[in-house]
Each structure stands twice: as C-alpha cells, then as structure tokens.
Design an enzyme around this catalytic site. Structure first.
Site, mmCIF file in Angstrom:
data_model
loop_
_atom_site.group_PDB
_atom_site.id
_atom_site.type_symbol
_atom_site.label_atom_id
_atom_site.label_comp_id
_atom_site.label_asym_id
_atom_site.label_seq_id
_atom_site.Cartn_x
_atom_site.Cartn_y
_atom_site.Cartn_z
ATOM 1 N N ARG A 1 0.821 -1.221 0.000
ATOM 2 C CA ARG A 1 0.000 0.000 0.000
ATOM 3 C C ARG A 1 0.852 1.267 0.000
ATOM 4 O O ARG A 1 0.461 2.271 -0.594
ATOM 5 C CB ARG A 1 -0.910 0.017 1.224
ATOM 6 C CG ARG A 1 -2.026 -0.987 1.119
ATOM 7 C CD ARG A 1 -2.818 -1.023 2.394
ATOM 8 N NE ARG A 1 -3.893 -1.997 2.292
ATOM 9 C CZ ARG A 1 -4.539 -2.490 3.337
ATOM 10 N NH1 ARG A 1 -4.215 -2.115 4.560
ATOM 11 N NH2 ARG A 1 -5.509 -3.357 3.165
ATOM 12 N N LYS B 1 -19.793 -17.028 2.421
ATOM 13 C CA LYS B 1 -21.201 -16.894 2.786
ATOM 14 C C LYS B 1 -22.027 -16.141 1.756
ATOM 15 O O LYS B 1 -21.605 -15.105 1.257
ATOM 16 C CB LYS B 1 -21.311 -16.155 4.123
ATOM 17 C CG LYS B 1 -20.958 -17.043 5.305
ATOM 18 C CD LYS B 1 -21.386 -16.420 6.609
ATOM 19 C CE LYS B 1 -20.332 -15.468 7.101
ATOM 20 N NZ LYS B 1 -20.680 -14.622 8.192
ATOM 21 N N GLY C 1 -10.655 -9.046 -0.353
ATOM 22 C CA GLY C 1 -9.424 -9.314 0.372
ATOM 23 C C GLY C 1 -8.883 -10.720 0.169
ATOM 24 O O GLY C 1 -7.717 -10.909 -0.205
ATOM 25 N N GLY D 1 -13.260 -4.477 1.111
ATOM 26 C CA GLY D 1 -14.672 -4.157 1.340
ATOM 27 C C GLY D 1 -15.185 -3.033 0.443
ATOM 28 O O GLY D 1 -16.341 -3.057 0.002
HETATM 29 P P1 ADP Z 1 -13.311 -12.045 -0.322
HETATM 30 O O1 ADP Z 1 -12.553 -11.650 0.906
HETATM 31 O O2 ADP Z 1 -12.444 -12.138 -1.529
HETATM 32 O O3 ADP Z 1 -14.551 -11.212 -0.544
HETATM 33 P P2 ADP Z 1 -14.725 -14.115 1.109
HETATM 34 O O4 ADP Z 1 -14.293 -13.513 2.379
HETATM 35 O O5 ADP Z 1 -16.157 -14.009 0.748
HETATM 36 O O6 ADP Z 1 -13.822 -13.564 -0.103
HETATM 37 O O7 ADP Z 1 -14.405 -15.664 1.085
HETATM 38 C C1 ADP Z 1 -13.151 -16.207 1.357
HETATM 39 C C2 ADP Z 1 -13.254 -17.427 2.222
HETATM 40 O O8 ADP Z 1 -14.154 -18.380 1.680
HETATM 41 C C3 ADP Z 1 -11.931 -18.121 2.354
HETATM 42 O O9 ADP Z 1 -11.504 -18.045 3.695
HETATM 43 C C4 ADP Z 1 -12.217 -19.554 1.922
HETATM 44 O O10 ADP Z 1 -11.576 -20.515 2.726
HETATM 45 C C5 ADP Z 1 -13.710 -19.642 2.088
HETATM 46 N N1 ADP Z 1 -14.271 -20.733 1.285
HETATM 47 C C6 ADP Z 1 -14.241 -20.876 -0.046
HETATM 48 N N2 ADP Z 1 -14.788 -22.052 -0.397
HETATM 49 C C7 ADP Z 1 -15.177 -22.669 0.724
HETATM 50 C C8 ADP Z 1 -15.789 -23.924 1.028
HETATM 51 N N3 ADP Z 1 -16.108 -24.771 0.066
HETATM 52 N N4 ADP Z 1 -16.026 -24.212 2.318
HETATM 53 C C9 ADP Z 1 -15.686 -23.354 3.290
HETATM 54 N N5 ADP Z 1 -15.111 -22.164 3.079
HETATM 55 C C10 ADP Z 1 -14.852 -21.824 1.810
HETATM 56 MG MG MG Z 2 -12.927 -12.003 2.972
#
Ligand code: ADP
Ligand code: MG
Length: 398
Positions: A40, A201, A355, A378
C-alpha cells in the site's frame, strides 16, 4: 454514482498545500513495527511523487488499525513513515499529535516540494465519527484535498469524506485506476461480461449477486456460497457450508437469471472431506449428492472445465470469492485454475476484488497477468454492489 471524477491531473497543484489521504494501514509486527507487506505504501508513491515534482507541499493522513481513540504504540504510523522515507529518499517529518501544536508547527514549516505525515487519525474518535469540526480543522491545513485511499472509500470518516465539505476534492492515481477499471466494467463492459462469485457466505454477497445479475451475461458461482444454491435446486450437500436463511434468496436468483437470460453456472463435481482439514484425503462426488457426513472443500475437475470454458470467450471478467478453501494448498486447485484461465485470456479485461480473492490470486503467481487487482477489499465489494461510496461521491465530477 458518477465515476468520472477529477484527478490531480485536472487541476493546478503547483505551489499548493495538499491534504492527501493515503492508506498506510499496512500489516506490521506489533512489537518491532517491522512491516510485513508494504504494497500500500509503494502503491501511493506515484501520486506523492507527482505532487512533489510539481512543487506542492503534501500533508499525508492515514489510519493504522482500529485504536478507537486510544493512543497505543502499535497503532502509530512511525514504521510506515520510516518506510516512506526510504522509498522517497527525502525526510518525512511526522507529527506527535493529531491536529495539536506539533501538527500546527510542522505544517507551518512545510515548504513546496516537501512532505509530512500526520499521526494515526483514529487516535481521535472524531475521525470515525466524521465530526464536522475535526474535518474542518483538518481541511484548514491545506488548499486542496486529494483522496487516494480506495480501501477506505466506503467509510464516511472525517479524512475520507468530511474534509471535502471544506476543500476542493479530487482523486489521486490509485483511485483513478480503481474507478477506471471497476466503473467501466459495471457501466460499459466489453462483452460478454462473466462474473465469478465464490467465498464463504451468501449473506456477505447478497448485494453483489443482485447487482451483477443485472449486468453480467454469465454468472459462475463456486466456493462456499455455492452449496446454498445447490440446496435451492434440490441438491444434497452433507455438512458443507449452508446459509439457511438464504436458500429462498438463492432460489429467487436462479429464477431471476433464467428470466433475464443470464447463464448461471453451478459446480457439477466437488472435492469433499469428512473433516475441515488440509490433510484429509478428498473424495470427488457430484455436487448435488454430497454424502451426509462430508463437506465440500473445493470444486472438482469437471467443474473447472465447465467454468474455464465459460471464461474463455469473455470480454470482461469480474471475480470475487475463492472457489474453495484455498488457504489449504490441497483445496486451492479450483481457485488456481480460475486464476490461470483469467491470465490466459487475450484482450479481455480481468478484474479481481475482495481481500481473500486477491490473496488467493497472489499465491498463484498469475497476479501480474490480471488487468486489475483491486486494492479495495470491502470498498471494492460495495462498489460492485452499486452502492454510493462516500470517499468517491465527495470528489469533484469531471
Ligand atoms: P473475499 O474476501 O475475496 O470477498 P470471502 O471472504 O467471501 O472472499 O471468502 C473467502 C473465504 O471463503 C476463504 O476463507 C475460503 O476458505 C472460504 N471458502 C471458499 N470455499 C469454501 C468452502 N467450500 N467451504 C468453506 N469455506 C470456503
Ligand atoms: Mg474475505
């Protein structure tokens, strides 16, 4: 929201006093202050150098962590300052207070072509409260406000949005690039637009799914959120992640995609294990028939084929959310394959935001082949949701 914002290129900055909001909230060792990842700080250099080269005096502000108004040494910006000094090769005086006598004195001593840093603004509760008097006082230090902390654009704080009530406000180069890529991808994408959504989620991503469904030609859903969609279409998912409250939402989204003629792809095969562990030997099963005692950890090879085929003809790809539990190398294959597919596209615009998604892509080694890796976290997600970001909305339109 209008993304066509004025930047430092559009105004005369020479001889002006600039209040520059950067994001120096870098991961660092709480005891020694050693910086683990200076990305950053490095990313802010083009804007700082541009301003200094034109004889502006630059007063940088940032936050570091979440001290919530309490002065804690581990939240000081000192190590960020030391790093910036090394990178710029010139002294960067830093204040020992926020808007106190030391800030006033150092600001008064600042000359054209010089730069200084104000200590962590979040040592004052007024920052996060977007207190108008605090914002006004910050603004009184300068002639122009430059916002270059895209990762904080979704926060209406005194230093991100508040000061724009009192100063002309324009974007720095980092923010300009984010707006150019993310704004264009949403407003006038080169088609077909393929959106890849994953992560843990559904509930975290409802706004993103809804928004991209209106814009994309194809939506690919993988990762932890896909199991809720499988349940919505009558599948069995064993002990996989389920967002029970959003089964109905997923069902509606499947119907909506059909109504809009958007191709919605879900996994066909899934790597499952009995325990949530990186060492467990996975079994490959159909995604709608996961055994009762198993959980999905990653997408399988048929799904990788399905998804990469859909990516192949894309004009624009937006990706948020890993395809599996990529933190375990054994379950990073799906995410790696998607990163590889994006890297292999010729002439397409490829964007990764979020992230965990960014760290997944950085682990693959394909990051330099992606058109744009958002620094936003975010903020990038809220952007993709089509929400108004206060740090952007407050900047002057071109
Ligand atoms: P970002 O930060 O890019 O927006 P998220 O926070 O929504 O992404 O999701 C990332 C998390 O989702 C990771 O920690 C990953 O381990 C989890 N994840 C992905 N696939 C699965 C799965 N099949 N079961 C449990 N967790 C999962
Ligand atoms: Mg995340």
């Amino acid at each position: 929201m209008n993304y066509d914002k004025k930047t430092i290129r559009d105004i005369d900055v020479s001889g002006k006093r600039i209040l520059l909001r950067c994001d120096f909230n870098v991961p660092h060792d709480k005891k020694t202050g050693e910086i683990h990842d200076a990305t950053r700080i490095v990313a802010s250099l083009p804007t700082i150098r541009y301003l200094l080269d034109r004889g502006a005096s630059v007063i940088i502000t940032s936050h570091m962590g979440r001290p919530h108004g309490v002065w804690k040494p581990e939240n000081s910006l000192y190590s960020a300052r030391d790093h910036l000094e090394k990178l710029l090769g010139i002294p960067v005086p830093m204040t020992t207070d926020v808007l106190g006598p030391d800030t006033k004195a150092k600001c008064a001593a600042l000359r054209p072509g010089q730069v200084m840093l104000i200590e962590n603004l979040r040592f004052c509760l007024e920052e996060e409260k977007n207190d108008p008097n605090f914002a006004k006082e910050l603004a009184s230090l300068a002639d122009i406000f430059v916002f270059d902390a895209f990762g904080c654009a979704h926060r209406a704080h005194a230093s991100t949005a508040g000061v724009a009530d009192y100063l002309p406000a324009v974007a720095g180069f980092l923010v300009e690039k984010e707006l150019a890529f993310l704004g264009k991808a949403l407003d006038e994408p080169k088609r077909p637009l393929v959106a890849i959504l994953g992560g843990a989620k559904v509930s975290d991503k409802i706004g993103v799914i809804k928004s991209l469904l209106q814009k994309a030609d194809t939506i690919i859903i993988g990762g932890g959120m896909s199991y809720t969609f499988q349940v919505a279409r009558g599948g069995k998912i064993g002990t996989s992640l389920l967002d029970e409250g959003n089964i109905e939402f997923a069902r509606n989204m499947i119907a909506k995609a059909e109504e809009l003629g958007v191709k919605l792809l879900l996994p066909m095969d899934t790597q499952v294990t009995k325990e949530f562990s990186g060492d467990a030997e996975p079994t490959l099963v159909p995604s709608t028939a996961i055994p009762d005692d198993c959980m999905g950890m990653d997408i399988g090879p048929k799904t990788i084929q399905l998804f990469t085929d859909a990516i192949r003809g894309a004009g624009t790809v937006i990706w948020n959310g890993p395809m599996g539990v990529f933190e375990f190398p054994a379950f990073s294959k799906g995410s790696n394959a998607i990163a590889q597919a994006l890297a292999g596209l010729d002439g397409a615009v490829t964007i990764v935001g979020g992230g965990d998604s960014v760290s997944a892509v950085e682990k693959t080694g394909y990051a330099d082949k992606i058109s744009h890796i958002s620094t936003g976290g975010g903020a990038a997600l809220e952007f993709l949701e089509g929400l108004v970001l206060p740090g952007i909305a407050c900047l002057a339109d071109r």
